[in-house]
Scaffold this motif. Sequence first.
Motif, PDB file in Angstrom:
ATOM      1  N   PHE A  74       0.859  -1.040  -0.025  1.00  0.00           N
ATOM      2  CA  PHE A  74      -0.054   0.102  -0.073  1.00  0.00           C
ATOM      3  C   PHE A  74       0.893   1.205   0.037  1.00  0.00           C
ATOM      4  N   PRO A  75       0.761   2.194  -0.996  1.00  0.00           N
ATOM      5  CA  PRO A  75       1.584   3.236  -1.207  1.00  0.00           C
ATOM      6  C   PRO A  75       1.348   4.366  -0.162  1.00  0.00           C
ATOM      7  N   VAL A  76       1.653   4.198   1.030  1.00  0.00           N
ATOM      8  CA  VAL A  76       1.355   5.380   2.033  1.00  0.00           C
ATOM      9  C   VAL A  76       1.675   6.798   1.675  1.00  0.00           C
ATOM     10  N   LEU A  77       2.944   6.966   1.277  1.00  0.00           N
ATOM     11  CA  LEU A  77       3.334   8.343   0.880  1.00  0.00           C
ATOM     12  C   LEU A  77       2.525   9.189  -0.276  1.00  0.00           C
ATOM     13  N   THR A  78       2.226   8.083  -1.408  1.00  0.00           N
ATOM     14  CA  THR A  78       1.250   8.675  -2.264  1.00  0.00           C
ATOM     15  C   THR A  78      -0.098   9.109  -1.683  1.00  0.00           C
ATOM     16  N   VAL A  79      -0.560   8.181  -1.026  1.00  0.00           N
ATOM     17  CA  VAL A  79      -1.855   8.346  -0.183  1.00  0.00           C
ATOM     18  C   VAL A  79      -2.023   9.755   0.627  1.00  0.00           C
ATOM     19  N   LYS A  80      -0.818   9.972   1.140  1.00  0.00           N
ATOM     20  CA  LYS A  80      -0.687  11.166   2.031  1.00  0.00           C
ATOM     21  C   LYS A  80      -0.739  12.258   1.033  1.00  0.00           C
ATOM     22  N   GLU A  81      -0.101  12.407  -0.014  1.00  0.00           N
ATOM     23  CA  GLU A  81      -0.198  13.550  -1.036  1.00  0.00           C
ATOM     24  C   GLU A  81      -1.338  13.712  -1.400  1.00  0.00           C
ATOM     25  N   LEU A  83      -4.210  12.956   0.247  1.00  0.00           N
ATOM     26  CA  LEU A  83      -4.959  13.790   1.181  1.00  0.00           C
ATOM     27  C   LEU A  83      -4.740  15.040   1.409  1.00  0.00           C
ATOM     28  N   LYS A  84      -3.266  15.444   1.350  1.00  0.00           N
ATOM     29  CA  LYS A  84      -2.939  16.955   1.495  1.00  0.00           C
ATOM     30  C   LYS A  84      -3.610  17.460   0.449  1.00  0.00           C
ATOM     31  N   ASP A  85      -3.531  17.119  -0.988  1.00  0.00           N
ATOM     32  CA  ASP A  85      -3.986  17.898  -1.951  1.00  0.00           C
ATOM     33  C   ASP A  85      -5.687  18.030  -1.891  1.00  0.00           C
ATOM     34  N   VAL A  86      -6.183  17.084  -1.427  1.00  0.00           N
ATOM     35  CA  VAL A  86      -7.914  17.117  -1.639  1.00  0.00           C
ATOM     36  C   VAL A  86      -8.271  18.018  -0.277  1.00  0.00           C
ATOM     37  N   LEU A  87      -7.807  17.607   0.874  1.00  0.00           N
ATOM     38  CA  LEU A  87      -8.221  18.613   2.065  1.00  0.00           C
ATOM     39  C   LEU A  87      -7.859  20.115   1.770  1.00  0.00           C
ATOM     40  N   ALA A  88      -6.584  20.524   1.203  1.00  0.00           N
ATOM     41  CA  ALA A  88      -6.177  21.934   0.950  1.00  0.00           C
ATOM     42  C   ALA A  88      -7.142  22.493  -0.175  1.00  0.00           C
ATOM     43  N   ASN A  89      -7.507  21.618  -1.244  1.00  0.00           N
ATOM     44  CA  ASN A  89      -8.300  22.060  -2.340  1.00  0.00           C
ATOM     45  C   ASN A  89      -9.792  22.401  -1.682  1.00  0.00           C
ATOM     46  N   TYR A  90     -10.457  21.612  -0.747  1.00  0.00           N
ATOM     47  CA  TYR A  90     -11.626  21.816  -0.498  1.00  0.00           C
ATOM     48  C   TYR A  90     -11.811  22.618   0.683  1.00  0.00           C
ATOM     49  N   LEU A  91     -10.767  22.856   1.551  1.00  0.00           N
ATOM     50  CA  LEU A  91     -11.012  23.473   2.667  1.00  0.00           C
ATOM     51  C   LEU A  91     -10.236  24.806   3.123  1.00  0.00           C
ATOM     52  N   GLN A  92      -9.275  25.067   1.956  1.00  0.00           N
ATOM     53  CA  GLN A  92      -8.731  26.319   2.174  1.00  0.00           C
ATOM     54  C   GLN A  92      -9.221  27.603   2.686  1.00  0.00           C
ATOM     55  N   GLU A  93     -10.381  27.692   1.827  1.00  0.00           N
ATOM     56  CA  GLU A  93     -11.253  28.986   2.063  1.00  0.00           C
ATOM     57  C   GLU A  93     -12.162  28.886   2.822  1.00  0.00           C
ATOM     58  N   THR A 105     -17.529  16.593   4.705  1.00  0.00           N
ATOM     59  CA  THR A 105     -16.978  15.339   5.302  1.00  0.00           C
ATOM     60  C   THR A 105     -17.314  14.081   4.120  1.00  0.00           C
ATOM     61  N   LYS A 106     -18.649  14.075   3.747  1.00  0.00           N
ATOM     62  CA  LYS A 106     -19.173  12.892   2.643  1.00  0.00           C
ATOM     63  C   LYS A 106     -18.534  13.223   1.670  1.00  0.00           C
ATOM     64  N   THR A 107     -18.313  14.532   0.940  1.00  0.00           N
ATOM     65  CA  THR A 107     -17.807  14.871  -0.403  1.00  0.00           C
ATOM     66  C   THR A 107     -16.349  14.469  -0.334  1.00  0.00           C
ATOM     67  N   ILE A 108     -15.449  15.057   0.686  1.00  0.00           N
ATOM     68  CA  ILE A 108     -14.200  14.516   0.764  1.00  0.00           C
ATOM     69  C   ILE A 108     -14.000  13.073   0.663  1.00  0.00           C
ATOM     70  N   SER A 157      -2.302   9.302   7.093  1.00  0.00           N
ATOM     71  CA  SER A 157      -2.823  10.175   7.840  1.00  0.00           C
ATOM     72  C   SER A 157      -2.373  11.606   7.546  1.00  0.00           C
ATOM     73  N   HIS A 158      -3.425  12.721   7.675  1.00  0.00           N
ATOM     74  CA  HIS A 158      -2.880  13.977   7.299  1.00  0.00           C
ATOM     75  C   HIS A 158      -3.848  14.780   8.147  1.00  0.00           C
ATOM     76  N   THR A 159      -3.254  15.695   8.669  1.00  0.00           N
ATOM     77  CA  THR A 159      -4.084  16.873   9.657  1.00  0.00           C
ATOM     78  C   THR A 159      -3.975  18.335   8.700  1.00  0.00           C
ATOM     79  N   PHE A 160      -5.158  18.755   8.632  1.00  0.00           N
ATOM     80  CA  PHE A 160      -5.243  20.095   8.142  1.00  0.00           C
ATOM     81  C   PHE A 160      -5.717  21.090   8.998  1.00  0.00           C
ATOM     82  N   LYS A 161      -5.461  22.533   8.920  1.00  0.00           N
ATOM     83  CA  LYS A 161      -5.914  23.634   9.620  1.00  0.00           C
ATOM     84  C   LYS A 161      -5.996  24.824   8.683  1.00  0.00           C
TER      85      LYS A 161
END
Length: 177
Positions: A74-81, A83-93, A105-108, A157-161
């Motif tokens: 299972f490609p952990v680092l690719t999946v982490k990227e 997660l970073k990309d999707v969370l930043a795109n959907y939640l940045q603003e 949460t459902k959409t993401i 796993s990834h955390t976004f703020k």
Amino acid sequence: MSDLAKEKAARLLKKRGSVSSLGSHEVRAKEPVGKTKDSISTVSYIDEHGHHDDNPRPTVQMENTYQLGPAKRFPVLTVKEILKDVLANYLQEEKYEAELCRQMTKTISEVVKARVKDMMIPRYKIIVVISIGQLTGQNMRMGSRCLWDAASDTFSSHTFKNSSLFAIANVYGVYFE
């Protein structure tokens, strides 16, 4: 059953690829004589006459692979990227609103699951858990426990703020033998 409930059930069944006996005029399930019908019955499209009469499918016999471990990890680092990309795109603003975040949460989780499945990692079950909360200066600890094989199962796993919310995204890759 009320007409509104019947319509809602019929729409749900049509969305899933089945025809409701309550909402379909062409296809009706046989009802037992003398008994009243209290529930919704469904008929699959494959069971309709004319769909499978002309071209019967050949039966396929599957053999055991006796594969006990994953051929590809299972490609952990690719999946982490991802997660970073999707969370930043959907939640940045976004600002925290309870109803909006519930839908987000459902959409993401669906977007993350689709992007991980597009990687076509064989024989892994994908579980996506997204949590979004209001950022008001509080402390919070989250934990999870799973029963799995440490040699083949893993997670990313990834955390976004941002200024008003936080999000925690976990993707579990569980090997399916």
